[in-house]
Design an enzyme around this catalytic site. Structure first.
Site, short mmCIF file in Angstrom:
data_model
loop_
_atom_site.label_atom_id
_atom_site.label_comp_id
_atom_site.label_asym_id
_atom_site.label_seq_id
_atom_site.Cartn_x
_atom_site.Cartn_y
_atom_site.Cartn_z
CE LYS A 241 -2.69 -3.30 2.00
NZ LYS A 241 -2.23 -4.57 2.59
CG ASP B 68 15.46 -0.49 23.16
OD1 ASP B 68 14.76 -1.21 23.90
OD2 ASP B 68 16.60 -0.80 22.78
#
Length: 413
Positions: free
Chosen positions: A115, A297
């Site tokens: 997409k 993180d």
């Protein structure tokens, strides 16, 4: 073609069609030279008609527009819908369309699942959102939860180059000796960095999976993966458990109310392995999850079209954007944490399948069948996928006083 990390990008997270469609339509309205749009699904509903109007207006003011739809995902557009666009100059193609057999679609493997939208060389969109009303929050209980990104900056040139090189007649020669790529290293981590990655059935067969594996190996504090169709290979499952066992908080969000029941069955086969290994598994219960995002993180994130299942990792054409940016990472984290708190149920011991010999046998058989499914498909008769361009509708001949009917050579009254 191989892309590298690009700095100086502006990257915006878009949630669901409510944010995605207005951003795409606005960008199309601003296009000056070129629009390239490819998607798996385009329905002729309220959303599809708005896209149709936006593309038509762009073509009528002289913008070159190209649309690529998957022949399996978008098989039912009317001739009038497509013909109005092609008459205005829009280049309209289907990826590998195949005739139906007894009314059923047969071309279910190796689909074009990307997409992507590129506007001139300025703006690009990458994600998992198709063009249909079911991606709008007001669609009802079956409205899909999904994500995309809008990006401006140097990485747009890579996405545009990828699109141009993959147009008909522009595909590079196959180089079997370059099929295995290491995940591109970000040697100078910073902010506003992006890397465009894709999966094909030639040189880039496992590029996206390699980035997931590298991310799990490098994680120090936290990993959150939200994926609609989750049934990856052993390497990725092992990497998730290994990260959790060294103290990383690994959270996995999967569908709790899937649009296909087999999705839930497949994911639950893995619950024992993951939960026993320290992975926190959450079932999203509000509505069907269609997103394919992850973060690590406080800096790494990815958004794209690739599920973590055999079809996306081994057969389909996919595209993701890898992002290194603390602000974007925090935005995505806030969104996913909100989903976990408000719309998910954590899988606990009581929800795990009982460890019986029968359940273990079923799990092993199902796991290996699904994981070897792409290889089994490879035994089917192969063919080269093709792009079918839809020609503009034929213009009717103009009647004139001088025209003579070939069936009647007499003089007109």
């Amino acid at each position: 073609m191989k892309c590298g990390w690009r700095e100086g990008n502006q990257i915006q997270l878009l949630e669901n069609g409510d944010q995605f469609y207005p951003a795409v339509f606005e960008a199309i309205a601003q296009a000056q030279q070129k629009i390239i749009l490819e998607t798996f699904i385009l329905f002729e509903d309220e959303v599809g008609k708005k896209l149709h109007t936006a593309l038509l207006k762009a073509a009528q003011r002289g913008v070159k527009a190209e649309v690529l739809l998957d022949g399996y995902g978008s098989p039912d557009l009317s001739d009038a819908f497509v013909g109005e666009l092609t008459s205005a100059g829009v280049i309209f193609r289907y990826y590998d369309p195949r005739p139906r057999l007894l009314g059923l679609r047969t071309n279910i493997f190796r689909r074009m699942h990307r997409k992507i939208v590129v506007i001139d060389d300025r703006i690009a969109f990458v994600g998992g959102i198709n063009y249909s009303a079911e991606h709008m929050s007001d669609y009802g209980p079956q409205a899909k939860q999904d994500y995309a990104v809008r990006v401006e900056g140097p990485v747009v040139a890579d996405i545009l180059q990828f699109e141009v090189e993959n147009l008909p007649g522009q595909s590079p020669a196959r180089r079997w000796w370059k099929r295995h790529h290491q995940a591109e290293e970000n040697r100078h981590p910073g902010e506003a960095q992006a890397l465009f990655v894709w999966r094909d059935n030639e040189e880039h067969r496992d590029d996206i999976e390699r980035h997931y594996l590298k991310m799990l190996t490098q994680a120090k504090r936290e990993v959150i993966i939200a994926n609609a169709y989750f049934f990856p290979g052993y390497r990725l499952l092992h990497a998730m458990r290994k990260a959790a066992r060294r103290g990383v908080s690994v959270k996995l969000i999967v569908q709790g109310e899937p649009d296909m029941p087999i999705v839930k069955v497949g994911a639950r086969l893995l619950y024992n392995y993951l939960v026993k290994g320290g992975v926190q598994v959450y079932e999203y219960r509000r509505r069907p999850l269609h997103g394919k995002v992850a973060l690590m993180d406080d800096h790494w994130a990815t958004v794209g079209s690739s599920n973590l299942d055999p079809l996306s990792l081994s057969l389909n054409l996919e595209a993701n954007l890898i992002i290194h940016d603390r602000t974007f990472n925090q935005t995505l984290r806030d969104n996913l944490q909100g989903i976990i708190v408000n719309d998910c149920k954590q899988v606990d011991e009581s929800m795990l399948p009982k460890r019986t010999w029968w359940n273990l046998t079923k799990s092993v058989l199902a796991f290996h069948f699904l994981r070897h499914f792409p290889a089994l498909v490879g035994w089917l008769p192969a063919h080269t996928p093709h792009l079918a361009q839809v020609p503009p509708p034929a213009q009717p001949e103009m009647e004139t006083q001088d025209r003579v009917d070939p069936e009647n050579t007499g003089v007109k009254p």
